[in-house]
Write a protein that holds these residues in place. Structure first.
Motif: not given
Length: 941
Positions: A220-232, A234-235
């Motif tokens: 679906f071309g959602m390249g912005q989909a990221v996995v919390y705790g692995r790809d980024f 939050i501090s």
């Protein structure tokens, strides 16, 4: 004062004449008045000349994109400035704007009413304009162009449209396993992105986070989909707005540290919960026992207006837990009271739950897509050595169980270890041998254990790791379970080692079953399931001698990338894929395989359904063949095989008494029964009972499961579901229309197609200079209509994210492209095309429909199928006198208002319609001179 743009309508303040601004000269306006005179006029002498209802185009004075085209709803004066309220047709909404930036345009309806005779070439441009609008509508309502190699099934399109047309976005999707819930969600999110929604949070089981990410990105071309705790990480909560599409593990989010961070994440446009039945809340007396996962879901519910729940087993025989899920969809005391009356008002579910069954879904041609499943038992009689080991192991297990029945925390844990050893023994000699050896090593070492005080088994469950795969690591403490255990273990291990050369189960698998399968097709791919890693290693060693380099594995110790690589090799160059339970969820293998071997049978029937679901799903074009291996004479093997035989038999009876038997209905019922069937405890206690007593208890459990399944069906039959006739009234639009549109637009814009490759799915093209500069592309390009071929041929994919396709769609839909009216070979007295829109009770756009109306006498037909076919070929102009005139329009408008009313509901309200084109076939009607004059004026403009 602000000067009106060239083309704007002005009203002379003193004379009342209306004219058009043709140029600017030294701060004054040059205006052409209605009688043809041109004059220089001071800005202060003119006012807004736009009438209410006038079609206009916004022309911004900055570099920002235009809001597009629309029509004037109202005029006002604020602070001595005149403004127009414009409703734009392509999703920009309603805005009060300075009239000086608005240019009047011809709408399709105004051309018809003015009697315009279409200039040459308008028929083809009419076709391409309608193709562009129909394709964009198709994408907005289904997300289908998010990736053009997806071939959405009718039930998937129906689900997305049903949600969008319902007026609310809070639903429980309860489709059977294998019907593509991931694709449905991807299509829905893509459609919602077209409507301006951006922030999506997906809360899923830990083991599926990477799979969800891969699906959303690649399909679906959602390249912005990221996995919390692995790809980024939050501090600072202020970082949350940086992420639009976030995927996170429900077991990670529920921990207090992460819970505090997600609580500060801001508003989400939609929150999606996969495997929503894991969000449990149960009623005990007058109090609720709420799990941490349900607490997480309740907290997130306060951060969004829209929640989507996914679960193939939402009821699970517990009405309280099912009602708890519904309360996430409809929170608040009013809905809680209504949901608690669900038994009396089950019709509530039609607006809350969508349930599609494998037995019901069809392809685009109305053919049922599941080809059925056949199950065979493959028996391996015990030899003398195996009988001796089995007797010795039973003696060992019996002593362990006797200790466990004495009570106490440590002794109960011993019974747990004995049950695990039984499962391992039923799996393979390698599995039980390894477990016994690890137990003996533990007794013979002096290593300190953290769990020694409890004397219980060592169990470490990693987030997302299937527990069953880790059972074989359980060893218990370093103290003997009972006196003489060490000597008994030594004897068992010696017997187990001697069995390796006489393993009848392995021989039945490799020497009988595989030989039979491969005799028919030497290259047949086979999926093999086992619960344990030690059995997996044992099988791989044996299979490597049969097919060196063609054996792949999936297990819980692999990363997602490693599992995907194993699957890719299996489908491209492999022959055997040996998977533990880690492959039982989330991986789809139906493309190249239809044979499944269960080397061992899981005690949890739902795991078997999940295994079969890897092959028995959409895209499988062959009957699925399942082989269940068992060792005759082994008590546990015999019990398991009888249990599964009875499960199939009960499902067959239930399918046979259904209202209408359909291929696949039995498999649906097997899945339902398995979700309700709790036999793990029964089997664990079987060592203390006679085989007949165990079988009786399984029959009792099956009867309870049957009753629970019947209760669930009685309730969920009120859910919304796939109706094969629901889309029959829609205009059929598909990938062939995309191809026809691109080819037609290439002709209009001077793009040359030099070669057609890969079955005409890849084109080599040459772009003119203006398109090269505008789009930043090279002159010679390859374009593809299929993502796989795009990678293979190194071509630009023409999907919803393609700059080239976007330009083609915008050009064809723009006012300057023309084609609002046409004289064509279409049958009937005339054809009108329109986009109808509906909104929620706040005026927020929610749903739309593209409609084609064909008039024949006084009757108006909606979406004639012939129009869909007509769109596929270039349209020549048809000379002759037109049949349409201003008097033809009221019947069309009456039908459009009827369609708006039909599409409205309690939560969905009409928002208007836009006529996108009108076409007619010529007949021998004399006159129409005024139409010819208007056509000449239009051609000049």
């Amino acid at each position: 004062m602000l000067l009106p743009v060239v083309g704007a309508y002005v009203l002379h303040a003193r004379s009342g004449e209306v004219g058009t601004v043709t140029s600017h000269e030294s701060g004054r306006l040059v205006v052409t008045w209605g009688d043809g005179r041109s004059a220089r006029v001071a800005r202060q002498d003119v006012r807004c000349g736009l009438p209410v209802g006038q079609a206009v185009q916004e022309q911004p004075r900055s570099l920002r994109p235009s809001l597009g085209e629309g029509h004037v709803l109202e005029l006002r004066t604020l602070g001595s400035r005149e403004q127009a309220l414009v409703e734009f047709w392509e999703g920009a909404g309603r805005h009060w704007l300075p009239w000086e930036n608005l240019v009047p345009i011809w709408s399709a309806r105004s051309m018809l009413e003015a009697g315009v005779r279409p200039p040459s070439g308008f028929a083809e441009r009419f076709r391409l304009r309608q193709l562009a609008l129909a394709l964009q509508h198709w994408h907005r309502t289904t997300g289908a162009l998010a990736q053009v190699d997806i071939d959405p099934l009718p039930h998937q399109l129906h689900l997305v449209r049903h949600i969008l047309q319902s007026g609310n976005l809070n639903w429980l999707i309860a489709d059977d396993v294998g019907l593509g819930k991931t694709i449905e969600v991807g299509l829905l999110l893509s459609a919602l992105r077209q409507q301006g929604l951006r922030r999506f949070l997906l809360v899923v089981p830990a083991g599926l986070t990477r799979q969800w990410q891969a699906e959303l990105r690649t399909r679906f071309g959602m390249g912005q989909a990221v996995v919390y705790g692995r790809d980024f990480e939050i501090s600072d909560p202020a970082q949350w707005p940086l992420y639009e599409v976030v995927i996170g593990s429900m077991d990670r989010f529920k921990h207090e540290r992460h819970l505090d961070l997600i609580r500060q994440s801001g508003r989400w446009d939609m929150v999606v919960f996969d495997e929503a039945h894991r969000l449990s809340r149960s009623l005990y007396g007058f109090k609720y026992a709420t799990s941490e996962r349900y607490h997480l879901a309740s907290m997130l519910r306060g951060l969004t207006e829209n929640v989507l729940l996914l679960s193939g087993t939402p009821h699970q025989g517990d009405l309280d837990r099912f009602e708890a899920l519904l309360e996430l969809l409809r929170p608040g005391p009013v809905w809680r009271e209504r949901i608690q009356r669900l038994r009396m008002e089950p019709q509530l579910l039609s607006g809350m739950v969508i349930r599609n069954r494998k037995a019901d879904v069809t392809d685009a041609h109305g053919n049922f897509i599941f080809k059925g499943k056949v199950t065979h038992a493959v028996a391996a009689p015990q030899n003398e050595e195996e009988e001796a080991f089995d007797r010795a192991l039973r003696r060992y297990l019996l002593q362990g169980y006797e200790v466990s029945r004495e009570g106490g925390k440590r002794n109960i844990a011993i019974g747990f270890v004995m049950t695990i050893y039984r499962k391992l023994a039923a799996s393979s000699v390698a599995a039980i041998q390894g477990a016994l050896e690890r137990r003996l090593v533990r007794l013979q070492t002096q290593l300190r254990e953290e769990s020694e005080e409890a004397g219980g088994p060592e169990v470490e469950v990693e987030e997302g790791s299937p527990f069953v795969e880790r059972e074989e690591q359980v060893t218990g403490g370093r103290t003997e379970f009972f006196s003489g255990e060490t000597e008994m273990l030594q004897g068992l291990i010696a017997l187990a080692r001697s069995l390796r050369a006489h393993d009848t189960k392995l021989h039945a698998f490799t020497g009988t079953l595989l030989e039979t399968i491969l005799r028919t097709n030497p290259d047949e791919r086979v999926l093999i399931f086992t619960e344990y890693r030690s059995t997996q290693d044992y099988l791989v060693a044996s299979l490597q001698s049969l097919a060196p380099g063609r054996v792949d594995v999936i297990h819980g110790g692999q990363s997602l990338e490693e599992r995907m690589a194993s699957i890719a090799h299996f489908e491209e160059a492999g022959q055997f894929l040996v998977s533990t339970e880690a492959g039982g969820e989330g991986f789809n293998l139906q493309r190249r395989c239809h044979i499944l071997v269960n080397y061992d049978l899981p005690w949890n029937p739902m795991r078997l359904v999940q295994r079969v679901g890897r092959l028995y799903r959409y895209g499988q074009d062959k009957p699925v063949v399942v082989f269940n291996l068992n060792v005759q004479g082994s008590l546990d093997d015999d019990i398991l095989l009888q249990m599964y035989d009875r499960l199939e038999a009960v499902a067959t009876v239930m399918a046979g008494v259904a209202d209408e038997y359909r291929e696949g209905l039995r498999e649906d019922i097997v899945g339902e029964l398995a979700s309700f069937l709790d036999v793990d405890r029964i089997l664990a206690e079987a060592a203390a009972h006679t085989p007949q007593r165990t079988q009786d208890r399984i029959e009792e459990a099956l009867d309870r499961a049957r009753q629970a399944a019947q209760q669930q069906n009685d309730l969920l039959r009120f859910s919304s579901g796939f109706d094969p006739g629901a889309l029959r009234g829609e205009l059929p639009i598909g990938e062939e229309h995309l191809t026809a549109f691109v080819e037609g637009m290439f002709t209009q814009l001077g793009v040359t197609i030099s070669h057609r490759l890969y079955g005409e799915r890849v084109w080599e093209i040459k772009l003119p200079d203006d398109l090269q500069d505008l789009l930043g592309l090279k002159q010679n390009q390859r374009v593809a209509f299929d993502r796989t071929l795009a990678r293979t041929a190194k071509a630009l994919l023409l999907d919803g994210n393609s700059r080239l396709l976007k330009h083609l769609l915008q050009t064809a839909g723009g006012y300057a492209f023309s084609g609002q009216v046409a004289q064509t070979s279409l049958p009937g007295d005339g054809t009108a095309c329109a986009v109808l829109r509906w909104q929620d009770d706040r005026g927020r756009p929610l749903s739309e429909s593209y409609a084609v109306l064909r008039r024949q006498g006084e009757a108006v037909e909606v979406n004639p199928p012939e129009f869909s076919t007509w769109l596929l070929q270039p349209a020549p102009d048809q000379p002759g006198e037109p049949v349409m005139n201003a008097g033809s329009w009221p019947r069309f408008e009456e039908k459009l208002h009827s369609l708006l009313a039909r599409g409205a509901g309690q939560e969905l309200h009409p928002a208007g319609f836009t006529v996108t084109g009108v076409a007619w076939a010529p007949v021998g009607v004399p006159g129409q001179e005024a139409g010819a004059d208007a056509g000449e004026r239009l051609a000049r403009s």
